[in-house]
Design a protein around this motif. Sequence first.
Motif, PDB file in Angstrom:
ATOM      1  N   MET A  52      -1.633   0.390  -0.421  1.00  0.00           N
ATOM      2  CA  MET A  52      -1.380   1.497  -1.345  1.00  0.00           C
ATOM      3  C   MET A  52      -0.897   2.719  -0.566  1.00  0.00           C
ATOM      4  SD  MET A  52      -4.101   3.376  -3.799  1.00  0.00           S
ATOM      5  CE  MET A  52      -3.885   3.035  -5.504  1.00  0.00           C
ATOM      6  N   SER A 103      -0.177   6.673   0.231  1.00  0.00           N
ATOM      7  CA  SER A 103      -0.999   7.853  -0.026  1.00  0.00           C
ATOM      8  C   SER A 103      -0.569   8.560  -1.292  1.00  0.00           C
ATOM      9  CB  SER A 103      -0.906   8.816   1.148  1.00  0.00           C
ATOM     10  OG  SER A 103      -1.431   8.209   2.288  1.00  0.00           O
ATOM     11  N   LYS A 128       0.811   7.311  -3.994  1.00  0.00           N
ATOM     12  CA  LYS A 128       0.343   6.576  -5.169  1.00  0.00           C
ATOM     13  C   LYS A 128      -1.162   6.769  -5.328  1.00  0.00           C
ATOM     14  CE  LYS A 128       0.416   2.040  -7.319  1.00  0.00           C
ATOM     15  NZ  LYS A 128       0.251   0.622  -7.025  1.00  0.00           N
ATOM     16  N   ALA A 129      -1.859   6.748  -4.183  1.00  0.00           N
ATOM     17  CA  ALA A 129      -3.312   6.916  -4.231  1.00  0.00           C
ATOM     18  C   ALA A 129      -3.692   8.272  -4.798  1.00  0.00           C
ATOM     19  CB  ALA A 129      -3.896   6.768  -2.832  1.00  0.00           C
ATOM     20  N   LEU A 130      -2.859   9.276  -4.543  1.00  0.00           N
ATOM     21  CA  LEU A 130      -3.172  10.619  -5.031  1.00  0.00           C
ATOM     22  C   LEU A 130      -2.684  10.843  -6.456  1.00  0.00           C
ATOM     23  CD1 LEU A 130      -2.470  12.644  -1.775  1.00  0.00           C
ATOM     24  CD2 LEU A 130      -4.691  12.141  -2.789  1.00  0.00           C
ATOM     25  N   THR A 156      -3.627   8.559  -8.912  1.00  0.00           N
ATOM     26  CA  THR A 156      -4.627   7.979  -9.818  1.00  0.00           C
ATOM     27  C   THR A 156      -5.494   9.121 -10.361  1.00  0.00           C
ATOM     28  OG1 THR A 156      -6.266   7.687  -8.071  1.00  0.00           O
ATOM     29  CG2 THR A 156      -4.752   5.852  -8.431  1.00  0.00           C
ATOM     30  N   SER A 157      -6.343   8.800 -11.341  1.00  0.00           N
ATOM     31  CA  SER A 157      -7.179   9.864 -11.917  1.00  0.00           C
ATOM     32  C   SER A 157      -8.099  10.472 -10.850  1.00  0.00           C
ATOM     33  CB  SER A 157      -8.004   9.311 -13.084  1.00  0.00           C
ATOM     34  OG  SER A 157      -8.849   8.269 -12.642  1.00  0.00           O
ATOM     35  N   VAL A 158      -8.614   9.622  -9.955  1.00  0.00           N
ATOM     36  CA  VAL A 158      -9.520  10.123  -8.904  1.00  0.00           C
ATOM     37  C   VAL A 158      -8.719  10.877  -7.831  1.00  0.00           C
ATOM     38  CG1 VAL A 158     -11.191   9.446  -7.133  1.00  0.00           C
ATOM     39  CG2 VAL A 158     -11.192   8.294  -9.334  1.00  0.00           C
ATOM     40  N   GLY A 159      -7.577  10.313  -7.435  1.00  0.00           N
ATOM     41  CA  GLY A 159      -6.724  10.972  -6.434  1.00  0.00           C
ATOM     42  C   GLY A 159      -6.218  12.322  -6.923  1.00  0.00           C
ATOM     43  N   PHE A 196      -8.792  14.826  -6.503  1.00  0.00           N
ATOM     44  CA  PHE A 196      -8.883  15.254  -5.087  1.00  0.00           C
ATOM     45  C   PHE A 196      -7.993  16.482  -4.890  1.00  0.00           C
ATOM     46  CE2 PHE A 196      -9.831  10.994  -2.677  1.00  0.00           C
ATOM     47  CZ  PHE A 196     -11.073  10.963  -3.264  1.00  0.00           C
TER      48      PHE A 196
END
Lengths: 220, 248
Positions: free
Chosen positions: A1, A3, A5-7, A9-12, A15
């Motif tokens: 994944m 970074s 894309k990871a940021l 998501t709802s959790v990313g 952040f």
Amino acid sequence: MTSLKALSTSVGSKFLVALTGLSLVGFLIAHLIGNLLLLAGPDTFNAYGHALISNPLVIPAEFGLLGLLLLHIYKALRHVLLGRRARPHRYTMRQWAGGPSRKSWSSTTMAVSGVILLIFLVTHIATFKFGPYYPSADEGVRDLSRLVQEVFSSPGYVVFYVVAMGIIGMHLRHGISSAFQSLGLMTPGWTSAVLSVGLGLAVILAGGFALIPVWVYLFL
Amino acid sequence: MNVHLKVWRQAGPAAPGGLVDYTATGVSADMSFLEMLDSVNETLIARGEDPIAFASDCREGICGTFGVMVDGRPHGPDPCTTVCQLHMRRYNDGDTIVIEPWQARAFPLIKDLVVDRTAFDTIIQAGGYTSVNTGGAQDANAILIPKTVADEAMDSAQCIGCGACVAGCKNASAALFTSAKITHLSLLPQGQMEAPTRVVAMIEAMDTSGFGGCSNEGECEAVCPKGISLKNIATMNREYRKALFANR
């Protein structure tokens, strides 16, 4: 994944809301300390303002702050819109749960307080940064202190600022502790401390900023 | 006693829905909430009307099948209590009770008070398991787990997947449900090996299922019949952060 894309998501995304929000809180702390120099006298305040504006890093710092603010707004708005989309039909009857819930007027009005603060910010920058230029006795130094005194001689402006600072206090009351939770830093042993520090910092920042227009109106 | 009900009736997913008034008569204080609804349905059936559709199974508060909003609160007024364990002694003669189904895009309504919670299965299928070949059963003491850790894992494992956290959240977020499983497995040695891939996969599944994000208000914890704590969401966020760095 990746970074990126990871940021997204709802959790990313949360952040990023948390990191940008805490960075802006850091700015507010520095801004308040600077503003309180007004109480030390006009010369000290004007010298501080001059030193700040003469620093070559001030322009990149301002763009950096603007970037943080825009990212904060974008991710927070997206979070709100996703939440709205996730519940297309509202309940006929709804109660706050109470008990261990941290829901408050502060947490339920984050989007509204955020929009009001954005409007305040535009007014604030237009009034002071891009407001009238008064030269001081020192060559090339702007008399910011005079501008502050002129603006806050109006009771309407003082009330507007005090109310706006109340709203910023509400925004921070939920925002600071929420940021720690979003970043996964709220461990059981630290929860009550983080909640207390969040509330304390919100009160200190809102109270400190609100003190200045009141002080100037009453004593300068 | 007699209680007045306002129950959400909706013939199907696309049909219009609304609250319909009923009166449950001769209700005993010892009846459970479900038994009261059963008695109303018996009256409706006797009159040749369509009974109120609701899903229930164990009726002991451990399966999570029956979940509805009671007077605007998931599972009703009692903390840490499923609505099937709510008893009519909580009410007085003449009270009015509003009953609505969970409302969330990820939980499409099937009929009346029944919603489809397949989205929770989708999240679990994405990583809520350990894919370890266990072989023969080994000695129970071969892997030592401190009692405090085992207790914490058990606290998280108590989630019954009823959906109250989603129903009570203003964003219809499944963060508490998802984080309970992530925390449960990340605390135990058997689950730690797959922790980074699990947290990423389960969060992606949560998002694509149509749930909203977490606003850290904690309404989910307050309405959870099993008292699943908000600290699970902090753990999920921490595990996600660790996973991002682990993947780099």
